[in-house]
Design a protein around this motif. Structure first.
Motif, PDB file in Angstrom:
ATOM      1  N   PHE A  36      12.149  -6.495  -4.015  1.00 16.62           N
ATOM      2  CA  PHE A  36      11.777  -5.149  -3.582  1.00 16.62           C
ATOM      3  C   PHE A  36      10.320  -4.801  -3.880  1.00 16.62           C
ATOM      4  O   PHE A  36       9.903  -3.656  -3.689  1.00 16.62           O
ATOM      5  CB  PHE A  36      12.718  -4.116  -4.212  1.00 16.62           C
ATOM      6  N   GLY A  37       9.539  -5.766  -4.340  1.00 16.82           N
ATOM      7  CA  GLY A  37       8.122  -5.531  -4.586  1.00 16.82           C
ATOM      8  C   GLY A  37       7.847  -4.586  -5.732  1.00 16.82           C
ATOM      9  O   GLY A  37       6.882  -3.825  -5.699  1.00 16.82           O
ATOM     10  N   LEU A  38       8.680  -4.649  -6.768  1.00 14.28           N
ATOM     11  CA  LEU A  38       8.516  -3.793  -7.937  1.00 14.28           C
ATOM     12  C   LEU A  38       7.964  -4.608  -9.100  1.00 14.28           C
ATOM     13  O   LEU A  38       8.287  -5.793  -9.239  1.00 14.28           O
ATOM     14  CB  LEU A  38       9.866  -3.209  -8.363  1.00 14.28           C
ATOM     15  N   PRO A  39       7.190  -3.982  -9.985  1.00 18.69           N
ATOM     16  CA  PRO A  39       6.759  -4.705 -11.184  1.00 18.69           C
ATOM     17  C   PRO A  39       7.940  -5.113 -12.067  1.00 18.69           C
ATOM     18  O   PRO A  39       7.925  -6.194 -12.661  1.00 18.69           O
ATOM     19  CB  PRO A  39       5.857  -3.711 -11.906  1.00 18.69           C
ATOM     20  N   ALA A  40       8.966  -4.257 -12.151  1.00 20.91           N
ATOM     21  CA  ALA A  40      10.121  -4.583 -12.995  1.00 20.91           C
ATOM     22  C   ALA A  40      11.284  -3.649 -12.711  1.00 20.91           C
ATOM     23  O   ALA A  40      11.108  -2.548 -12.195  1.00 20.91           O
ATOM     24  CB  ALA A  40       9.750  -4.480 -14.478  1.00 20.91           C
ATOM     25  N   ILE A  41      12.465  -4.121 -13.061  1.00 19.96           N
ATOM     26  CA  ILE A  41      13.668  -3.292 -13.098  1.00 19.96           C
ATOM     27  C   ILE A  41      14.182  -3.401 -14.517  1.00 19.96           C
ATOM     28  O   ILE A  41      14.561  -4.479 -14.973  1.00 19.96           O
ATOM     29  CB  ILE A  41      14.731  -3.766 -12.087  1.00 19.96           C
ATOM     30  N   SER A  42      14.161  -2.295 -15.256  1.00 18.67           N
ATOM     31  CA  SER A  42      14.555  -2.297 -16.671  1.00 18.67           C
ATOM     32  C   SER A  42      16.058  -2.332 -16.845  1.00 18.67           C
ATOM     33  O   SER A  42      16.564  -2.930 -17.789  1.00 18.67           O
ATOM     34  CB  SER A  42      13.990  -1.062 -17.378  1.00 18.67           C
ATOM     35  N   ILE A  73      -0.374   6.765  -5.024  1.00 16.78           N
ATOM     36  CA  ILE A  73      -1.720   7.340  -4.995  1.00 16.78           C
ATOM     37  C   ILE A  73      -2.663   6.588  -5.930  1.00 16.78           C
ATOM     38  O   ILE A  73      -3.706   6.106  -5.519  1.00 16.78           O
ATOM     39  CB  ILE A  73      -1.688   8.842  -5.390  1.00 16.78           C
ATOM     40  N   SER A  74      -2.284   6.467  -7.203  1.00 16.53           N
ATOM     41  CA  SER A  74      -3.180   5.869  -8.196  1.00 16.53           C
ATOM     42  C   SER A  74      -2.998   4.364  -8.357  1.00 16.53           C
ATOM     43  O   SER A  74      -3.892   3.680  -8.844  1.00 16.53           O
ATOM     44  CB  SER A  74      -2.962   6.540  -9.558  1.00 16.53           C
ATOM     45  N   GLY A  75      -1.827   3.859  -7.991  1.00 18.07           N
ATOM     46  CA  GLY A  75      -1.533   2.440  -8.207  1.00 18.07           C
ATOM     47  C   GLY A  75      -1.035   2.141  -9.605  1.00 18.07           C
ATOM     48  O   GLY A  75      -0.667   1.002  -9.898  1.00 18.07           O
ATOM     49  N   ASP A  76      -1.018   3.147 -10.485  1.00 17.46           N
ATOM     50  CA  ASP A  76      -0.538   2.955 -11.857  1.00 17.46           C
ATOM     51  C   ASP A  76       0.978   2.791 -11.862  1.00 17.46           C
ATOM     52  O   ASP A  76       1.688   3.461 -11.114  1.00 17.46           O
ATOM     53  CB  ASP A  76      -0.893   4.173 -12.734  1.00 17.46           C
ATOM     54  N   ASP A  77       1.469   1.927 -12.746  1.00 14.60           N
ATOM     55  CA  ASP A  77       2.911   1.748 -12.897  1.00 14.60           C
ATOM     56  C   ASP A  77       3.507   2.926 -13.657  1.00 14.60           C
ATOM     57  O   ASP A  77       2.891   3.462 -14.593  1.00 14.60           O
ATOM     58  CB  ASP A  77       3.219   0.455 -13.664  1.00 14.60           C
ATOM     59  N   PHE A  78       4.703   3.329 -13.240  1.00 18.36           N
ATOM     60  CA  PHE A  78       5.431   4.387 -13.954  1.00 18.36           C
ATOM     61  C   PHE A  78       6.925   4.138 -13.789  1.00 18.36           C
ATOM     62  O   PHE A  78       7.360   3.405 -12.907  1.00 18.36           O
ATOM     63  CB  PHE A  78       5.027   5.792 -13.463  1.00 18.36           C
TER      64      PHE A  78
END
Length: 178
Positions: A36-42, A73-78
């Motif tokens: 799914f193009g995510l940095p992670a799934i916790s 918008i920012s590209g920051d991970d959250f």
């Protein structure tokens, strides 16, 4: 179709009526995050009740997941917490009505909130895990904004759509300051 990252096959008969709790392992979550193009799934947990619905199986429950995604918008991970209701219906493929007009792609169908997502299967079992993975994919907001989105907009000089711009707006703003 390739093997699912989160396969959990359930036999159609007999259904025991128990609530099934499906939880993704670290490796499964990593594979789904890549899908799914995510940095992670916790975390990814689904609680599902199965019941016979004629010759089909109705699956209802809830999907809970904590995902890490990039702000649009920012590209920051959250971190985003998802809590999605599940309403699925598994039908043997030979029993699914296929309308030839639908395959042409020219017809738009509106579903009510009570309509279940219908998924075909063949054989004696269906992949509940893959159905949950697909539900997760649909629950992800591709345009989600993180906590730093507004600061990133300001830094880039982007104002909201409702803020007046142009020479007249600048003149009015100058008058208001005096």
């Amino acid at each position: 179709m390739s093997a699912s990252e989160f396969s959990r096959f359930v036999k159609v008969k007999p259904l025991h009526g128990d609530t099934l709790k499906l939880e993704a392992s670290d490796a499964e979550r990593a594979a789904l995050a890549a899908r799914f193009g995510l940095p992670a799934i916790s975390s990814l947990v689904a609680e599902v009740e199965l019941e016979e619905d004629g010759k089909a199986v109705r699956a209802t429950g809830v999907l809970r997941a904590d995902i890490i995604q990039a702000c649009a918008i920012s590209g920051d991970d959250f971190t985003v917490s998802l809590n999605e209701p599940l309403a699925l219906r598994f039908v043997e493929e030979s029993l699914i009505d296929r309308d030839p007009a639908l395959e042409e792609g020219d017809i738009e169908i509106e579903l009510d909130a009570e309509d279940l997502d219908e998924m075909g299967y063949s054989g004696e079992s269906f992949d509940l895990g893959e159905a949950i993975a697909q539900s997760l994919g649909l629950a992800i907001d591709p345009y989600a904004e993180g906590p730093n989105a507004e600061a990133a907009r300001k830094q880039a000089g982007i104002t909201g759509d409702d803020a007046p711009t142009g020479p007249l707006a600048e003149a009015l703003a100058a008058l208001k300051k005096s």
